[in-house]
Design a protein around this motif. Structure first.
Motif, short mmCIF file in Angstrom:
data_model
loop_
_atom_site.label_atom_id
_atom_site.label_comp_id
_atom_site.label_asym_id
_atom_site.label_seq_id
_atom_site.Cartn_x
_atom_site.Cartn_y
_atom_site.Cartn_z
N VAL A 291 13.68 -23.02 36.38
CA VAL A 291 14.70 -22.99 37.41
C VAL A 291 16.07 -23.13 36.75
CG1 VAL A 291 13.17 -24.00 39.15
CG2 VAL A 291 14.64 -25.49 37.78
N LEU A 292 17.08 -22.71 37.49
CA LEU A 292 18.46 -22.93 37.07
C LEU A 292 18.94 -24.26 37.65
CD1 LEU A 292 20.01 -19.38 37.60
CD2 LEU A 292 19.31 -20.43 35.45
N VAL A 293 19.50 -25.08 36.80
CA VAL A 293 20.02 -26.36 37.25
C VAL A 293 21.24 -26.11 38.14
CG1 VAL A 293 20.99 -28.57 36.53
CG2 VAL A 293 19.18 -27.50 35.17
N PRO A 294 21.22 -26.55 39.37
CA PRO A 294 22.33 -26.22 40.27
C PRO A 294 23.61 -26.97 39.89
CG PRO A 294 20.82 -27.74 41.34
CD PRO A 294 20.18 -27.34 40.05
N GLU A 295 24.71 -26.27 40.00
CA GLU A 295 26.02 -26.88 39.86
C GLU A 295 26.41 -27.44 41.22
OE1 GLU A 295 27.64 -27.32 37.16
OE2 GLU A 295 26.47 -26.08 35.76
N ILE A 296 26.39 -28.75 41.34
CA ILE A 296 26.56 -29.38 42.65
C ILE A 296 27.92 -29.04 43.26
CG2 ILE A 296 26.53 -31.57 43.88
CD1 ILE A 296 23.87 -30.73 42.65
N GLU A 297 28.95 -28.97 42.42
CA GLU A 297 30.28 -28.69 42.97
C GLU A 297 30.41 -27.27 43.50
OE1 GLU A 297 30.19 -28.28 38.50
OE2 GLU A 297 29.60 -29.77 40.00
N ASP A 298 29.53 -26.38 43.11
CA ASP A 298 29.58 -25.00 43.59
C ASP A 298 28.72 -24.78 44.84
OD1 ASP A 298 31.25 -24.36 41.54
OD2 ASP A 298 29.67 -23.59 40.22
N LEU A 299 27.96 -25.78 45.24
CA LEU A 299 27.11 -25.64 46.41
C LEU A 299 27.92 -25.84 47.69
CD1 LEU A 299 23.91 -27.60 45.29
CD2 LEU A 299 24.28 -25.13 45.29
N PRO A 300 27.53 -25.21 48.79
CA PRO A 300 28.26 -25.40 50.05
C PRO A 300 28.10 -26.81 50.58
CG PRO A 300 26.25 -24.14 50.41
CD PRO A 300 26.40 -24.25 48.93
#
Length: 359
Positions: A330-339
């Motif tokens: 999986v790709l580690v999500p960038e929290i600041e880029d999430l809605p």
């Protein structure tokens, strides 16, 4: 006078029935084995070998992959049911942090803020002892947990077992004291008394529901209806976590937001202690939601002290999620880029995403 019907065909057989043929075959082999010279092998061992030779010919076992109904799953324990298939050494990628999302041990109950049972203590100590056996000298172990009694007592037992195991195996490993992190709490419920853990919400629901049932005046508020449906699913023998995962509820924290804050906590711990093994004692609902996010399907409810393993790669952008012998990159999500899902802060994709800012 013969009692046979003349209209029925008569079948003549010159061979013995199958059961008799097998018996004669075994008898012949036993007699052949008796004629072998005595080489000093004990009698019980000779008999065992004779039976194995006969069984190998008369009743061979099917291949391993065809023996799923032979009771093999019954021997799985807390230790070996989580083992994944290892890749060859040349396929291994550099791992920065090894994270274990461990469900709390067996608890005394979910209707109150109870601790773990004696069996739960044994389950948690098994996890700690196994971790001490697998960790290498010079590593560091970080322990975290949700702010509930069952999760806190689970990580405490893991902590004690790790220290005992490291002393037993004579390994020099630094172990951080357990700490509570808000990111790894159980899913929450919005009530008139505020947002609280689903177990705490049950106590409020139970007291308010009793008053509504006694007075029977007016409609029940929607938060009470949703909690009532959730808990009655468990009373009826169903799966309340699946109810939470599949049925939208306006007063329950959505599974996606649980996954989001779990990643926030994982990234926070990994950034603070690169290279450490991170053990997090938490609850089954968010762990299951995390696994569903990674695999794209529901792999099932984790058992007590069963874990979902997350291996963070060296570049910090990718990770391997491992659960019940299945591995997903999986790709580690960038929290600041999430809605944020808030009308107060409109979300726009970061530059370069979807081609919006590339024209």
């Amino acid at each position: 006078m013969s009692s046979r019907r003349p209209d029925l065909p008569r079948t003549e057989r010159d061979e013995a029935p199958l059961y008799l043929a097998r018996y004669l075959e075994r008898a012949a082999r036993s007699a052949e084995a008796e004629e072998r010279p005595d080489d000093g092998t004990p009698l019980y061992l000779r008999r065992f070998r004779q039976r194995r030779e006969v069984e190998a010919i008369t009743a061979p076992l099917p291949p391993l992959w065809e023996r799923s109904d032979h009771g093999m799953q019954m021997v799985l324990s807390e230790d070996n049911r989580n083992k994944e298939i290892g890749a060859p050494p040349q396929a291994n990628r550099p791992v920065v942090n090894d994270v274990y999302l461990v469900r709390h041990a067996e608890t005394q109950g979910y209707s109150t803020e109870a601790g773990i049972t004696p069996l739960g203590s044994w389950q948690a100590r098994t996890v700690g002892h196994t971790l001490a056996r697998r960790v290498g000298t010079g590593e560091r172990i970080v322990l975290a947990h949700a702010a509930t009694n069952r999760a806190g007592q689970t990580i405490e037992q893991i902590h004690r077992a790790v220290l005992d195991g490291l002393e037993l195996f004579e390994k020099d490993v630094k172990v951080a004291a357990p700490q509570s992190f808000d990111e790894f709490r159980n899913f929450m419920v919005a009530t008139p008394d505020g947002i609280m853990d689903v177990t705490a919400a049950f106590r409020l629901y139970y007291s308010v529901l009793e008053r509504f049932e006694r007075i029977a005046l007016g409609d029940r508020p929607s938060w009470l209806v949703e909690i009532d449906r959730f808990w009655r699913t468990q009373y009826g023998g169903g799966d309340p976590i699946q109810h939470w995962l599949t049925i939208p509820m306006l007063h329950f924290e959505p599974p996606a937001l649980c996954v989001r804050r779990f990643w926030t906590g994982i990234r926070r711990l990994a950034a603070a202690d690169l290279g450490a093994r991170i053990v997090i004692a938490t609850h089954s609902g968010p762990i299951r939601a995390f696994a569903i996010w990674a695999f794209g399907y529901d792999p099932g409810e984790p058992y007590n002290t069963e874990h979902v393993r997350v291996k963070l790669m060296e570049d910090g952008r990718e990770a391997l999620v491992i659960y019940r012998n299945r591995v997903q990159e999986v790709l580690v999500p960038e929290i600041e880029d999430l809605p944020t899902w808030s009308l107060d802060e409109q979300w726009t994709p970061p530059p370069g995403e979807y081609g919006i800012h590339d024209v």
